[in-house]
Enzyme design. Structure first.
Site, PDB file in Angstrom:
ATOM      1  CD  GLU A  46      19.048 -46.026  27.580  1.00  0.00           C
ATOM      2  OE1 GLU A  46      17.955 -45.566  26.633  1.00  0.00           O
ATOM      3  OE2 GLU A  46      20.430 -46.245  27.818  1.00  0.00           O
ATOM      4  CB  CYS A  81      19.304 -49.679  26.964  1.00  0.00           C
ATOM      5  SG  CYS A  81      21.459 -48.864  27.111  1.00  0.00           S
ATOM      6  CB  ALA A 159      39.188 -10.585   5.007  1.00  0.00           C
ATOM      7  CB  SER A 165      39.885 -11.645   8.744  1.00  0.00           C
ATOM      8  OG  SER A 165      41.800 -12.656   9.402  1.00  0.00           O
ATOM      9  CB  THR A 193      42.225 -22.151   4.971  1.00  0.00           C
ATOM     10  OG1 THR A 193      41.453 -21.161   3.906  1.00  0.00           O
ATOM     11  CG2 THR A 193      41.674 -21.431   6.631  1.00  0.00           C
ATOM     12  CD  GLU A 288      36.517 -22.088  12.326  1.00  0.00           C
ATOM     13  OE1 GLU A 288      37.639 -21.431  12.398  1.00  0.00           O
ATOM     14  OE2 GLU A 288      37.153 -22.424  13.317  1.00  0.00           O
TER      15      GLU A 288
END
Length: 368
Positions: A46, A81, A159, A165, A193, A288
């Site tokens: 705003e 605001c 994979a 992969s 991972t 992930e």
């Protein structure tokens, strides 16, 4: 309002932990000015729109303001605001969704109406919510909105059996995945991972002034201090192993070790991690991870949304998407609803979410 919502996406990568908001000022059918929320501590939408109108020498009294979120009514990093709008003397303010922040929660709308300004609410509320699901989730349930990203073949393999992969999906899909990293507050993965793939987990395809925090679920605190993701950017390592010496070595790489409670199986309590993130102003989490971590996030009920890239290939036996126990009946399945399907290069991006959770968020922002 749709135009205002489109403008709010320009703040997608910068405002966290604040919501992404936009404001349009319209008078006699003409757009006078517009603005979007800046980085935390900076001006809200705003104020940006009012500044632009002032710079153009335009009188906004009697105009209609279209705002994608209820104007704030409290002093935070910036003044309210709602007060700025009252001072501007518009004839009408149109609000997409009510602010679920308990410090606002209808008070901004009430202040405008008390000043004699007409207010219309819940205009394109669901489209506005799609820009800020994490902010609304954190404000209403105390945990961030988490999507789980996967890339797989048509037969659901991420994979080959030998672990290869790279790359199942094409370059456009991989670049699109970086957009989802960039808009999140945290990119989350598992220790498996990190050990096997040694990923960077950074944003490489999208320019962002606010890189997301990297986070690893590492029950036994086995992460190598030389892992590539420990590149000096902020990292959180969630563990059940209170090893002060290892924590000190990781701190030298700007990695903070957070000791969490364990589940009955001796693993990091993922729900506790989500609550911790909520308390630390995390809106959106991009996960992930491999099959085991993905399955654990699903089984623990942490996943709100699935973000799946499917490549037009069939791999046969390989590594599946999620490590979940076998079911004995279909009514035991985890249920999601598809809400978006889009071609990304030669691949398909599917998005599916837990319908009940989305409806809960939507009800919380629709003004009574």
């Amino acid at each position: 309002m749709r135009q205002a919502i489109a403008l709010s996406y320009e703040s997608l990568y910068i405002t966290a932990p604040n919501p992404r908001v936009a404001c349009l000022i319209v008078k006699d059918g003409k757009l006078l000015a517009s603005g979007a929320t800046q980085q935390a501590g900076g001006p809200h939408a705003e104020v940006m729109a009012l500044r632009q109108a002032q710079e153009r020498g335009l009188d906004v009294a009697g105009a209609t303001f279209y705002v994608t979120l209820e104007p704030c009514s409290h002093y935070g990093r910036t003044p309210p605001c709602a007060d700025a709008l009252v001072k501007a003397r518009p004839a009408r303010v149109v609000v997409a969704m009510q602010d679920p922040n308990p410090l606002v929660a209808g008070q901004g709308i009430a202040r405008l109406r008390a000043a004699g300004i007409a207010v219309t609410t819940s205009v394109c509320a669901e489209q506005a919510l799609a820009v800020n699901p994490g902010f609304v989730a954190r404000m209403t349930r105390g945990t961030p909105w988490l999507w789980l990203k996967s890339a797989a073949s048509l037969d659901g393999q991420t994979a080959l059996q030998n672990g290869v992969s790279q790359w199942i999906t094409g370059a456009p899909a991989r670049a699109d995945g970086h957009h989802w990293r960039a808009r999140s507050c945290v990119v989350l993965t598992g220790s498996g991972t990190v050990r096997i793939d040694n990923p960077q987990l950074n944003v490489r395809e999208v320019e962002t002034p606010r890189p997301p925090i990297k986070a690893v679920i590492d029950t036994r605190l086995e992460i190598d201090a030389d892992a590539r993701l420990l590149d000096g950017t902020k990292t959180w390592v969630f563990t059940c192993n209170d090893d002060a010496d290892k924590a000190a070595r990781l701190a030298d790489r700007n990695a903070e070790v957070i000791v969490m409670p364990a589940t009955g199986r001796g693993r990091v309590d993922l729900q506790a991690v989500m609550r911790w993130m909520g308390r630390h102003d995390i809106n959106e989490v991009h996960a992930e991870a491999g099959k085991r971590m993905g399955g654990a996030l699903l089984a623990s009920g942490c996943v709100d949304e699935l973000l799946v890239y499917l490549a037009p290939m069939v791999l046969g036996p390989g590594m599946g998407m999620y490590g979940l126990p076998a079911l004995h009946a279909l009514d035991q399945a985890l249920r999601f609803e598809f809400f978006e399907t889009r071609a990304i290069g030669e691949d398909i991006r599917l998005r599916a979410r837990v319908a009940a959770r989305w409806q809960e968020l939507l009800r919380s922002v629709e003004a009574g």
